[in-house]
Design an enzyme around this catalytic site. Structure first.
Site, PDB file in Angstrom:
ATOM      1  N   GLU A 123      -3.942 -15.290   7.274  1.00  0.00           N
ATOM      2  CA  GLU A 123      -3.174 -15.689   6.099  1.00  0.00           C
ATOM      3  C   GLU A 123      -1.738 -15.961   6.533  1.00  0.00           C
ATOM      4  O   GLU A 123      -1.054 -15.041   6.978  1.00  0.00           O
ATOM      5  CB  GLU A 123      -3.218 -14.536   5.076  1.00  0.00           C
ATOM      6  CG  GLU A 123      -2.387 -14.767   3.843  1.00  0.00           C
ATOM      7  CD  GLU A 123      -2.409 -13.563   2.900  1.00  0.00           C
ATOM      8  OE1 GLU A 123      -3.059 -12.550   3.210  1.00  0.00           O
ATOM      9  OE2 GLU A 123      -1.759 -13.655   1.848  1.00  0.00           O
ATOM     10  N   HIS A 156      -4.239 -17.587  -3.712  1.00  0.00           N
ATOM     11  CA  HIS A 156      -4.036 -16.658  -4.826  1.00  0.00           C
ATOM     12  C   HIS A 156      -3.653 -17.356  -6.117  1.00  0.00           C
ATOM     13  O   HIS A 156      -3.590 -16.725  -7.162  1.00  0.00           O
ATOM     14  CB  HIS A 156      -2.968 -15.627  -4.466  1.00  0.00           C
ATOM     15  CG  HIS A 156      -3.376 -14.771  -3.309  1.00  0.00           C
ATOM     16  ND1 HIS A 156      -3.056 -15.093  -2.004  1.00  0.00           N
ATOM     17  CD2 HIS A 156      -4.115 -13.649  -3.241  1.00  0.00           C
ATOM     18  CE1 HIS A 156      -3.567 -14.179  -1.200  1.00  0.00           C
ATOM     19  NE2 HIS A 156      -4.217 -13.302  -1.920  1.00  0.00           N
ATOM     20  N   CYS A 201      -6.098 -10.672   6.781  1.00  0.00           N
ATOM     21  CA  CYS A 201      -5.156 -11.057   5.739  1.00  0.00           C
ATOM     22  C   CYS A 201      -4.538  -9.788   5.162  1.00  0.00           C
ATOM     23  O   CYS A 201      -4.730  -8.711   5.705  1.00  0.00           O
ATOM     24  CB  CYS A 201      -5.873 -11.851   4.648  1.00  0.00           C
ATOM     25  SG  CYS A 201      -7.295 -11.010   3.949  1.00  0.00           S
ATOM     26  N   LYS A 236       0.834  -1.218   0.000  1.00  0.00           N
ATOM     27  CA  LYS A 236       0.000   0.000   0.000  1.00  0.00           C
ATOM     28  C   LYS A 236       0.860   1.255   0.000  1.00  0.00           C
ATOM     29  O   LYS A 236       1.851   1.341   0.707  1.00  0.00           O
ATOM     30  CB  LYS A 236      -0.896   0.008   1.231  1.00  0.00           C
ATOM     31  CG  LYS A 236      -1.850  -1.138   1.176  1.00  0.00           C
ATOM     32  CD  LYS A 236      -3.210  -0.754   1.655  1.00  0.00           C
ATOM     33  CE  LYS A 236      -4.129  -1.915   1.347  1.00  0.00           C
ATOM     34  NZ  LYS A 236      -5.454  -1.516   0.982  1.00  0.00           N
ATOM     35  N   GLU A 259     -21.218 -17.050   0.104  1.00  0.00           N
ATOM     36  CA  GLU A 259     -21.221 -15.654  -0.335  1.00  0.00           C
ATOM     37  C   GLU A 259     -21.575 -15.458  -1.815  1.00  0.00           C
ATOM     38  O   GLU A 259     -21.168 -14.470  -2.428  1.00  0.00           O
ATOM     39  CB  GLU A 259     -19.879 -14.968  -0.025  1.00  0.00           C
ATOM     40  CG  GLU A 259     -19.525 -15.018   1.457  1.00  0.00           C
ATOM     41  CD  GLU A 259     -18.200 -14.308   1.812  1.00  0.00           C
ATOM     42  OE1 GLU A 259     -17.796 -13.390   1.081  1.00  0.00           O
ATOM     43  OE2 GLU A 259     -17.589 -14.691   2.822  1.00  0.00           O
ATOM     44  N   ASP A 307     -15.210 -10.341   9.473  1.00  0.00           N
ATOM     45  CA  ASP A 307     -13.922 -10.150   8.800  1.00  0.00           C
ATOM     46  C   ASP A 307     -13.377  -8.753   9.065  1.00  0.00           C
ATOM     47  O   ASP A 307     -14.082  -7.758   8.898  1.00  0.00           O
ATOM     48  CB  ASP A 307     -14.099 -10.303   7.281  1.00  0.00           C
ATOM     49  CG  ASP A 307     -14.415 -11.733   6.878  1.00  0.00           C
ATOM     50  OD1 ASP A 307     -13.890 -12.650   7.522  1.00  0.00           O
ATOM     51  OD2 ASP A 307     -15.180 -11.922   5.915  1.00  0.00           O
ATOM     52  N   ILE A 327     -12.944 -19.676   4.671  1.00  0.00           N
ATOM     53  CA  ILE A 327     -12.981 -18.277   5.111  1.00  0.00           C
ATOM     54  C   ILE A 327     -14.268 -17.573   4.698  1.00  0.00           C
ATOM     55  O   ILE A 327     -14.556 -16.461   5.138  1.00  0.00           O
ATOM     56  CB  ILE A 327     -11.718 -17.527   4.619  1.00  0.00           C
ATOM     57  CG1 ILE A 327     -10.462 -18.287   5.050  1.00  0.00           C
ATOM     58  CG2 ILE A 327     -11.658 -16.114   5.153  1.00  0.00           C
ATOM     59  CD1 ILE A 327     -10.366 -18.552   6.553  1.00  0.00           C
ATOM     60  N   GLY A 328     -15.061 -18.188   3.842  1.00  0.00           N
ATOM     61  CA  GLY A 328     -16.365 -17.590   3.571  1.00  0.00           C
ATOM     62  C   GLY A 328     -16.826 -17.727   2.142  1.00  0.00           C
ATOM     63  O   GLY A 328     -17.862 -18.297   1.865  1.00  0.00           O
ATOM     64  N   SER A 329     -16.030 -17.212   1.196  1.00  0.00           N
ATOM     65  CA  SER A 329     -16.533 -17.218  -0.177  1.00  0.00           C
ATOM     66  C   SER A 329     -16.101 -18.481  -0.905  1.00  0.00           C
ATOM     67  O   SER A 329     -15.014 -19.010  -0.690  1.00  0.00           O
ATOM     68  CB  SER A 329     -16.054 -15.980  -0.922  1.00  0.00           C
ATOM     69  OG  SER A 329     -14.652 -15.911  -0.912  1.00  0.00           O
TER      70      SER A 329
HETATM   71  N1  GLN Z   1     -15.222 -13.663   3.935  1.00  0.00           N
HETATM   72  C1  GLN Z   1     -14.462 -13.045   2.876  1.00  0.00           C
HETATM   73  C2  GLN Z   1     -14.234 -14.072   1.768  1.00  0.00           C
HETATM   74  O1  GLN Z   1     -14.133 -15.221   2.071  1.00  0.00           O
HETATM   75  C3  GLN Z   1     -13.132 -12.554   3.375  1.00  0.00           C
HETATM   76  C4  GLN Z   1     -12.363 -11.820   2.313  1.00  0.00           C
HETATM   77  C5  GLN Z   1     -11.097 -11.178   2.801  1.00  0.00           C
HETATM   78  O2  GLN Z   1     -10.637 -11.413   3.857  1.00  0.00           O
HETATM   79  N2  GLN Z   1     -10.508 -10.350   2.003  1.00  0.00           N
HETATM   80  O3  GLN Z   1     -14.130 -13.713   0.609  1.00  0.00           O
HETATM   81 ZN    ZN Z   2      -8.772 -12.734   3.705  1.00  0.00          ZN
END
Ligand code: GLN
Ligand code: ZN
Length: 773
Positions: free
Chosen positions: A684, A713, A662, A130, A503, A618, A450-452
């Site tokens: 992460e 990734h 993360c 960043k 998600e 999150d 983690i969700g998605s």
């Molecule tokens: N819950 C979100 C996902 O799984 C978390 C995304 C993130 O941490 N950037 O996409």
């Molecule tokens: Zn993440």
């Protein structure tokens, strides 16, 4: 005479023309000549906008095909040796190799290069990080003892000629040498990158001399690191460095921005340069001091229009701040945005999605340039000369301040009445852990995600059709419910312990909530460059935040109804929502965050009431909200962590709260992360080979942790052994009864085949571990 100028202008194009051209070029659809033509066109257009807005000079040097820091490496011939460039490769080829990496077996040097040194094993791209506290990401230079500098590119001189040919008066912008070194990293242990300064300065001087010869009078050298806590050696390096640069026959405008100068203020005022730019938005209270200390013969550029936010300026306030400067610096005053306008959309006044009222409150880059002109005329010719403009600006500011859309007294009352312990769970972690375990009956090393899950083309198509009004709400809902059922079935088949709904219904983790909360607005074209060709459209948080109705409960309830296994509700935390939005400038960030926290608290409780036993909040952006100055960090961390806890703490002991982080190294805020008191945190860690987890271990992090065991990734599927190795490592630093097993982050950018293969191996790894006892 008052001059007006901008430190930089967005380069991506109002319709994201640069993005389109870049991506077509990368796909091989247009050649370098066509890409260059797009660049030239955009520069010409943006310079014309600056001239038409009455700016005294247009800014040259703020354009980059990928990143402006990277361009300095090309300009000074400082590409890392690991890329093995022979020197003959076209600049664009080198640029994109550094930015995007080189695939194994590919030729980094472009067609026709027969250089024997090209990296047959591939080369990873430069690291990205960043840009100060913005959401712009730059490419991190790599420095080593062998780094050499030379004037290696004509591009900047060509752009100067280009602007001059168009009849513009030109000011050139470059990163200052100290900031350029600071932003890089040493790739050799113990190597001090500041030691490269002596080698770098002559090349800067040479470039400045050439610019002078090309007829450039003003060169803006950006040294935003003057707003950081600098080690003594770096501070001491400024004066001698700028003495060397003074040899060139140009006027240097030293530009600082983003944070207060404080202990560097006196030094910044005394450096041997022709002018100084200060950020009077972020550090307005330093202006008087700068006026006192800046020698009378120096020019002062005051950054009075907010370059980091989208609100129309309060011109009366700006004029009040500028007037003392006008008296003290007659003939030597410049007015500018606080920083480069790279961080705001090009224009907002004609955005197709915002309603008229909201639009009238906002200013994109173009409108900000117009504000400079009004300010100059009001100061130079008197307010009557711009009576109409001032009147309109005043009316907009007053309308915004008085608008019923901005204020919601219920929210303010609720915040004021919040009991001091609203951010505390009823019982300490040990007690909660036992209650939760009794209820959830999870095995050792519980597995989760983690969700998605993959956002398939079908999901995107359904959402797009729904948004265009082509798919009725009911049909959209059914389609998403089908996706959820599919994700649940796949997770059950894989044998995961704690499931998620996937998600599918979310385009973006902030936008999804912003769209359902009062106080947020969305633009059609408010694009801001994030990195390379990537842009984001941050929501505009304009009013008190309230939650008219539950936002995720129906999806979560549907998902839980499909399985006996525990379903994890999925929310975005208040700090992350704040960080990734344009936020109000009429109240402290703290208040805004607490308002979001209250809305999320209600959502958390509604999820609990709907029978969702585990809820994840999150906060990937918690670390990035940290102020640039260490002295300001503790206040931020205090309210940011409190905001998280307020969202989380309204539930019973048996409800398990997770958080996820993360994108950052957060070793330096471990006490604050522990203070979030989440029952489980997933982080992460796989790319750093569990280095981050070690920090958690050393710190004796008290609650449960899920260290990511594979990198999401890339499509690569790691095998069970690889994950076991990481988990074995993890078990050496965190007691095994507190470990979870999960990927690094969400899987939305992945496809199903690799997702299922990787998760199958992950579940296998957890089972192997359990069996080992
Ligand atoms: N819950 C979100 C996902 O799984 C978390 C995304 C993130 O941490 N950037 O996409
Ligand atoms: Zn993440």
């Amino acid at each position: 005479m008052i001059k007006i100028h901008t430190l930089g202008f967005p380069r991506i194009g109002a319709q994201r023309e640069l993005k389109t051209a870049l991506e077509r070029h990368w796909r091989g659809e247009i050649d370098a000549t066509a890409l260059e033509a797009t660049g030239r066109e955009l520069r010409a257009r943006h310079w014309a906008l600056q001239r038409d807005a009455g700016l005294d000079v247009v800014t040259v040097g703020d354009f980059a095909f990928y990143d402006q820091v990277l361009d300095h490496l090309l300009r000074f011939g400082a590409e890392p040796a690991r890329f093995g460039f022979a020197g003959g490769e076209p600049e664009l080829i080198r640029c994109f190799a550094l930015a995007r990496g080189v695939a194994a077996g590919a030729d980094a040097h472009g067609e026709g290069c027969s250089c024997p040194t090209h990296p047959a094993g591939g080369q990873r791209a430069l690291e990205m990080t960043k840009w100060f506290d913005t959401n712009y990401h730059y490419l991190v230079p790599e420095y080593e003892p062998g780094t050499r500098f030379r004037l290696a590119s004509r591009r900047l001189l060509d752009e100067v000629a280009e602007a001059q040919a168009l009849g513009h008066a030109v000011k050139v912008v470059l990163l200052g040498p100290l900031t350029l070194l600071w932003l890089g990293k040493s790739v050799v242990d113990g190597f001090e990158r500041l030691s490269l300064l002596d080698a770098l300065l002559p090349v800067y001087t040479e470039l400045l001399t050439r610019l002078a010869a090309a007829g450039v009078q003003w060169v803006q050298l950006d040294e935003p690191i003057l707003g950081l806590d600098l080690p003594p050696a770096w501070r001491a390096a400024f004066e001698p460095a700028y003495r060397v640069l003074g040899a060139a026959d140009v006027s240097i405008l030293l530009a600082t921005y983003f944070s207060p100068l404080r202990e560097n203020l006196t030094m910044a005022c005394r450096l041997p340069v022709a002018g100084l730019h200060v950020d009077a938005v972020r550090a307005g209270d330093e202006l008087a001091e700068v006026l006192d200390q800046l020698p009378p013969e120096r020019e002062l550029s005051i950054g009075i229009v907010d370059g980091r936010n989208v609100w129309r300026s309060d011109l009366d306030r700006a004029l009040a701040a500028l007037r003392p400067a006008l008296e003290r610096r007659r003939g030597r005053l410049w007015i500018a945005p606080s920083c480069s306008l790279l961080h705001v959309p090009i224009g907002l006044a004609d955005d197709g999605t915002l309603d008229r009222e909201l639009r009238s409150w906002l200013a994109g880059a173009r409108e900000k340039l117009d504000e400079l002109q009004v300010l100059r005329r009001a100061l130079g010719e008197g307010e009557t000369a711009v009576r109409g403009e001032l009147f309109a600006a005043r009316a907009a500011v007053a309308a915004r301040a008085a608008s019923a859309r901005v204020k919601n007294s219920t929210v303010a009352e609720r915040l004021a009445a919040l009991p001091p312990d609203a951010d505390r769970r009823a019982s300490p972690f040990e007690v909660r852990q036992a209650v939760q375990q009794a209820k959830l009956q999870l095995p050792e090393f519980p597995t989760t995600t983690i969700g998605s899950f993959p956002q398939t083309p079908e999901i995107r198509a359904a959402r797009a059709a729904f948004r265009r009004g082509e798919l009725p709400a009911e049909a959209y809902r059914t389609a998403m419910q089908r996706e959820i059922a599919d994700a649940v079935a796949r997770q059950e088949a894989l044998g995961l312990d704690v499931l998620v709904h996937g998600e599918a219904e979310r385009n973006d983790m902030v936008e999804y909530f912003g769209e359902q909360l009062d106080g947020f607005a969305f633009t059609a074209n408010g694009w801001v460059q994030s990195y390379g060709s990537r842009c984001v459209k941050p929501p505009i948080l304009f009013g008190d935040v309230a939650r008219p109705r539950p936002m995720t409960v129906e999806w979560a309830r549907h998902a839980q109804g499909l399985t006996k296994r525990p379903m994890k509700g999925m929310l975005t935390g208040p700090v992350t929502i704040l960080q990734w939005s344009f936020v109000r400038d009429d109240q402290p960030r703290e208040h805004t965050t607490l308002q979001i926290a209250l809305a999320m608290r209600d959502e958390v409780r509604d999820l609990e009431a709907a029978g969702i036993p585990i809820i994840q909040i999150d906060e990937p952006a918690l670390r990035e909200g940290l102020p640039l100055r260490a002295a300001d960090a503790s206040a931020y961390l205090r309210w940011a962590t409190r905001a998280f806890r307020i969202s989380a703490a309204g539930v019973r002991d048996e409800t398990q709260i997770h958080t996820h982080m993360c994108y950052a190294e957060f070793n330096d805020i471990l006490p604050e992360i522990a203070a979030l008191d989440a029952d489980v945190i997933t982080i992460e860690t796989s790319r750093s080979d569990m280095a981050l987890l070690r920090a958690f271990g050393d710190f004796r992090y008290p609650n449960q942790i899920g260290p990511g065991v594979y990198d999401i990734h890339s499509p690569r599927v790691p095998d069970t052994q690889e994950m076991l190795r990481l988990l074995d490592k993890a078990a050496t630093v965190i007691p095994r009864e507190r470990l979870w097993v999960n990927p690094d982050c969400g899987l939305k950018t992945r496809g199903w085949p690799e997702t299922e293969a990787a998760l199958r191996n992950m579940v296998e790894a957890a089972r192997t571990l359990r069996a080992a006892h």
